[in-house]
Design a protein around this motif. Structure first.
Motif: not given
Length: 128
Positions: A30-31, A99, A103
């Motif tokens: 995600l990051d 993120t 997302s």
């Protein structure tokens, strides 16, 4: 001999392609933005917009829901690209920003998944 409806084939192709390209972008940490290609996000946006345009002519109830899911995916992908662009040119892309980008794209992936499920369900129903 099986006669195929080319409109359905092309529409189904873009609906499924939109989901798979979107998945390709979301897949990864995600990051860590090196796991997510800006070109793949751009491709996901273009393919989703094409899928949306192909859904515009369907006047059925399922067609309305398919269009709604496609519009949701378009909005989320365009928002993800906007956040990435603003973060890149205004400041540094932090893990919080990355993120958020992934997302939003994952939300679009969920909308695309619902669209594929509806499309397959409608196809199975029409065969009976």
């Amino acid at each position: 001999m099986i006669i195929m409806n080319m409109d359905k084939v092309i529409s189904g192709f873009f609906i499924i392609l939109a989901m798979t390209v979107n998945f390709g972008f979301v897949y990864g940490d995600l990051d860590t933005m090196t796991h997510h290609s800006k070109y793949e996000l751009f491709a996901a946006i273009i393919i989703n917009v094409i899928a949306t345009v192909l859904k515009l002519g369907d006047r059925t109830q399922v067609g309305s829901v398919l269009l709604a899911t496609s519009l949701v995916a378009d909005i989320q992908l365009i928002t993800a690209a906007s956040v990435w662009t603003i973060a890149t040119y205004a400041s540094v892309v932090t893990s919080e920003v990355s993120t958020t980008i992934v997302s939003l794209s994952a939300g679009a992936l969920l909308a695309n998944f619902v669209s594929v499920l509806l499309y397959v369900g409608d196809t199975l129903k029409s065969k009976r």
